[in-house]
Design a protein around this motif. Structure first.
Motif, PDB file in Angstrom:
ATOM      1  N   VAL A  69       0.836  -1.203   0.000  1.00 46.66           N
ATOM      2  CA  VAL A  69       0.000   0.000   0.000  1.00 46.66           C
ATOM      3  C   VAL A  69       0.873   1.255   0.000  1.00 46.66           C
ATOM      4  CG1 VAL A  69      -1.720   1.307   1.298  1.00 46.66           C
ATOM      5  CG2 VAL A  69      -1.926  -1.175   1.119  1.00 46.66           C
ATOM      6  N   PHE A  70       1.957   1.245   0.769  1.00 49.36           N
ATOM      7  CA  PHE A  70       2.903   2.365   0.775  1.00 49.36           C
ATOM      8  C   PHE A  70       3.491   2.558  -0.618  1.00 49.36           C
ATOM      9  CE2 PHE A  70       6.963   4.443   1.267  1.00 49.36           C
ATOM     10  CZ  PHE A  70       6.787   5.346   2.311  1.00 49.36           C
ATOM     11  N   ASN A  71       3.833   1.463  -1.287  1.00 46.17           N
ATOM     12  CA  ASN A  71       4.395   1.541  -2.629  1.00 46.17           C
ATOM     13  C   ASN A  71       3.378   2.098  -3.620  1.00 46.17           C
ATOM     14  OD1 ASN A  71       6.700   0.744  -4.481  1.00 46.17           O
ATOM     15  ND2 ASN A  71       5.028  -0.397  -5.426  1.00 46.17           N
ATOM     16  N   PHE A 109       9.110   8.956 -16.966  1.00 47.68           N
ATOM     17  CA  PHE A 109       8.543   9.015 -15.624  1.00 47.68           C
ATOM     18  C   PHE A 109       7.037   8.778 -15.621  1.00 47.68           C
ATOM     19  CE2 PHE A 109      12.551  11.283 -14.686  1.00 47.68           C
ATOM     20  CZ  PHE A 109      12.949  10.525 -13.596  1.00 47.68           C
ATOM     21  N   VAL A 110       6.301   9.367 -16.558  1.00 44.56           N
ATOM     22  CA  VAL A 110       4.845   9.188 -16.575  1.00 44.56           C
ATOM     23  C   VAL A 110       4.484   7.723 -16.809  1.00 44.56           C
ATOM     24  CG1 VAL A 110       2.698   9.753 -17.771  1.00 44.56           C
ATOM     25  CG2 VAL A 110       4.358  11.556 -17.282  1.00 44.56           C
ATOM     26  N   LEU A 111       5.073   7.118 -17.849  1.00 45.25           N
ATOM     27  CA  LEU A 111       4.753   5.721 -18.145  1.00 45.25           C
ATOM     28  C   LEU A 111       5.331   4.776 -17.099  1.00 45.25           C
ATOM     29  CD1 LEU A 111       5.195   5.593 -22.034  1.00 45.25           C
ATOM     30  CD2 LEU A 111       3.100   5.882 -20.695  1.00 45.25           C
ATOM     31  N   GLY A 112       6.506   5.125 -16.552  1.00 45.07           N
ATOM     32  CA  GLY A 112       7.126   4.274 -15.545  1.00 45.07           C
ATOM     33  C   GLY A 112       6.269   4.153 -14.293  1.00 45.07           C
ATOM     34  N   PHE A 113       5.762   5.284 -13.799  1.00 45.63           N
ATOM     35  CA  PHE A 113       4.926   5.237 -12.595  1.00 45.63           C
ATOM     36  C   PHE A 113       3.562   4.626 -12.890  1.00 45.63           C
ATOM     37  CE2 PHE A 113       7.811   8.789 -11.220  1.00 45.63           C
ATOM     38  CZ  PHE A 113       8.419   8.071 -10.204  1.00 45.63           C
ATOM     39  N   LEU A 114       3.076   4.779 -14.123  1.00 44.47           N
ATOM     40  CA  LEU A 114       1.826   4.112 -14.503  1.00 44.47           C
ATOM     41  C   LEU A 114       2.007   2.595 -14.466  1.00 44.47           C
ATOM     42  CD1 LEU A 114      -1.046   4.910 -15.414  1.00 44.47           C
ATOM     43  CD2 LEU A 114      -0.268   4.624 -17.774  1.00 44.47           C
ATOM     44  N   HIS A 115       3.159   2.116 -14.929  1.00 46.97           N
ATOM     45  CA  HIS A 115       3.481   0.693 -14.828  1.00 46.97           C
ATOM     46  C   HIS A 115       3.462   0.240 -13.373  1.00 46.97           C
ATOM     47  CE1 HIS A 115       4.566   0.661 -19.034  1.00 46.97           C
ATOM     48  NE2 HIS A 115       4.973  -0.587 -18.961  1.00 46.97           N
ATOM     49  N   THR A 120       1.596  -2.801  -8.751  1.00 45.06           N
ATOM     50  CA  THR A 120       1.317  -2.812  -7.317  1.00 45.06           C
ATOM     51  C   THR A 120      -0.078  -3.353  -7.030  1.00 45.06           C
ATOM     52  OG1 THR A 120       2.767  -0.885  -7.061  1.00 45.06           O
ATOM     53  CG2 THR A 120       1.321  -1.411  -5.226  1.00 45.06           C
ATOM     54  N   LEU A 121      -1.047  -3.013  -7.866  1.00 47.12           N
ATOM     55  CA  LEU A 121      -2.392  -3.574  -7.699  1.00 47.12           C
ATOM     56  C   LEU A 121      -2.367  -5.088  -7.888  1.00 47.12           C
ATOM     57  CD1 LEU A 121      -4.569  -0.914  -9.563  1.00 47.12           C
ATOM     58  CD2 LEU A 121      -4.452  -1.323  -7.104  1.00 47.12           C
ATOM     59  N   THR A 122      -1.540  -5.561  -8.793  1.00 49.13           N
ATOM     60  CA  THR A 122      -1.386  -7.007  -8.985  1.00 49.13           C
ATOM     61  C   THR A 122      -0.757  -7.645  -7.756  1.00 49.13           C
ATOM     62  OG1 THR A 122      -1.033  -6.575 -11.342  1.00 49.13           O
ATOM     63  CG2 THR A 122      -0.509  -8.776 -10.557  1.00 49.13           C
ATOM     64  N   ILE A 150      10.149  -8.432  -3.836  1.00 51.43           N
ATOM     65  CA  ILE A 150       9.258  -8.452  -5.002  1.00 51.43           C
ATOM     66  C   ILE A 150       8.990  -7.039  -5.502  1.00 51.43           C
ATOM     67  CG2 ILE A 150       6.939  -9.037  -5.818  1.00 51.43           C
ATOM     68  CD1 ILE A 150       6.933 -11.359  -3.811  1.00 51.43           C
ATOM     69  N   THR A 151       8.763  -6.116  -4.570  1.00 51.92           N
ATOM     70  CA  THR A 151       8.509  -4.725  -4.946  1.00 51.92           C
ATOM     71  C   THR A 151       9.714  -4.131  -5.676  1.00 51.92           C
ATOM     72  OG1 THR A 151       7.039  -4.439  -3.041  1.00 51.92           O
ATOM     73  CG2 THR A 151       7.895  -2.442  -4.078  1.00 51.92           C
ATOM     74  N   ALA A 152      10.915  -4.397  -5.167  1.00 50.04           N
ATOM     75  CA  ALA A 152      12.126  -3.896  -5.816  1.00 50.04           C
ATOM     76  C   ALA A 152      12.275  -4.475  -7.220  1.00 50.04           C
ATOM     77  CB  ALA A 152      13.352  -4.237  -4.966  1.00 50.04           C
ATOM     78  N   ILE A 153      11.981  -5.762  -7.372  1.00 46.15           N
ATOM     79  CA  ILE A 153      12.062  -6.396  -8.703  1.00 46.15           C
ATOM     80  C   ILE A 153      11.085  -5.743  -9.675  1.00 46.15           C
ATOM     81  CG2 ILE A 153      11.608  -8.542  -9.961  1.00 46.15           C
ATOM     82  CD1 ILE A 153      12.670 -10.056  -7.515  1.00 46.15           C
ATOM     83  N   LEU A 154       9.872  -5.438  -9.202  1.00 49.61           N
ATOM     84  CA  LEU A 154       8.882  -4.806 -10.067  1.00 49.61           C
ATOM     85  C   LEU A 154       9.320  -3.401 -10.477  1.00 49.61           C
ATOM     86  CD1 LEU A 154       5.540  -5.922  -8.361  1.00 49.61           C
ATOM     87  CD2 LEU A 154       6.575  -6.805 -10.460  1.00 49.61           C
TER      88      LEU A 154
END
Length: 321
Positions: A69-71, A109-115, A120-122, A150-154
């Protein structure tokens, strides 16, 4: 295009000094839309900042689920910061010109954070799936360390995917059009303007929706099929309680994916201006709504807010004495 506003990389590739972002230009009454975007950005910053503050300061929320959730809050905050101020500056203050390097940076940055929002929802659906399907092994399977890894890998996957897209854009030659028909430096409109072979960028253009939209959404559907099967095997009273732990996540998924789904589906049959407004709303609204949904629909977070309120009132009372 004259040599004065073009930078020649070599005899085969030419990059313009500037692109012209035309997306919302010419749409009537857009000043009201920019005021709305300013409100959206303010709520997004305050809401996601509050979520991050609560998770960081409350040790009861230092769990794998709230790491994710923080991520999500961080991705929402950074993604909105990469998009909305630039969008307002471009169209409200008529700064339509953007340099070639700044355009690629904006795209990254825009597309990266959208990814990352999608990933994160997944990851949240994975957390709920393990919690409901393997409740006795949840603490063994899902730990703070494993969730951080896992978060770092994503983050790495998302950054590399967008970096590859940006690198291929850098190999394209723009010898004719320099007008980007979008509200930011979007990959699709940009690569279609190239006058040399853009086959690699075309492949990336079609693969990115798969990576950012279709693959994560299919994984989420699969996890909820597993959750539904697990719920059918437990008592009705426990089933309702387990389902309640998924409601906030399901709402987040609907808020993020359904507008994008409609935007993709209606993109070719609605007016271009309506498509651009629709796509921009699809990207700016979820980051604003996510913290509101989590604050209202998650019991642990509601209890954390109550604890913060009680501590604050005690502190104020002691200072008055």
């Amino acid at each position: 295009m004259s040599p004065l506003n073009s930078t020649f990389i070599n005899e085969d590739i030419v990059h313009p000094d500037y692109f012209f972002i035309s997306g919302l230009a010419g749409i009537p009454y857009t000043n009201y839309y920019y005021m709305f975007l300013g409100f959206v950005y303010a709520v997004t910053v305050l809401g996601n900042g509050f979520i991050m503050f609560m998770i960081y300061t409350d040790h009861c929320l230092h769990s794998p689920k709230y790491i994710v959730v923080f991520n999500l809050a961080l991705s929402d905050l950074c993604g909105s910061t990469a998009l909305i101020p630039q969008l307002i500056d471009t169209f409200l203050f008529k700064s339509h010109l953007i340099s070639f390097e700044a355009c690629l940076t904006n795209m990254f940055f825009v597309l990266g954070f959208l990814h990352m929002q999608s990933f994160t929802l997944t990851l949240l659906s994975y957390d709920r799936c393990v919690a409901i399907c393997f409740p006795l092994r949840y603490n063994e399977i899902v730990t703070n360390k494993s969730m951080l890894v896992i978060t770092a890998i994503l983050w790495v996957i998302g950054a590399v995917a967008i970096l590859v897209a940006v690198m291929f854009i850098n190999t394209l030659s723009f010898c004719k059009a320099t007008v980007i028909n979008s509200y930011f430096c979007d990959h699709g409109p940009l690569h279609r303007m190239a006058c040399n072979d853009n086959t690699p960028s075309t492949v990336i253009r079609w693969s990115h929706p798969v990576l950012i939209f279709w693959f994560p959404s299919l994984l989420i559907v699969f996890t909820y099929i597993c959750i539904a099967r697990a719920l059918l095997k437990i008592a009705a009273s426990e089933r309702v309680k387990a389902m309640q732990t998924c409601t906030s996540h399901l709402i987040l998924v609907c808020v993020f994916y359904l507008p994008l789904c409609f935007a993709f589906a209606l993109g070719t049959i609605i007016h271009q201006n309506a498509r651009i407004i629709n796509m921009s709303l699809s990207t700016v609204m979820p980051p604003m709504l996510n913290p509101i949904i989590y604050s209202l629909k998650t019991e642990e977070f509601t209890e954390s807010i109550k604890r913060l309120y009680r501590r604050t009132m005690i502190h104020i009372t002691e200072r008055k004495k």
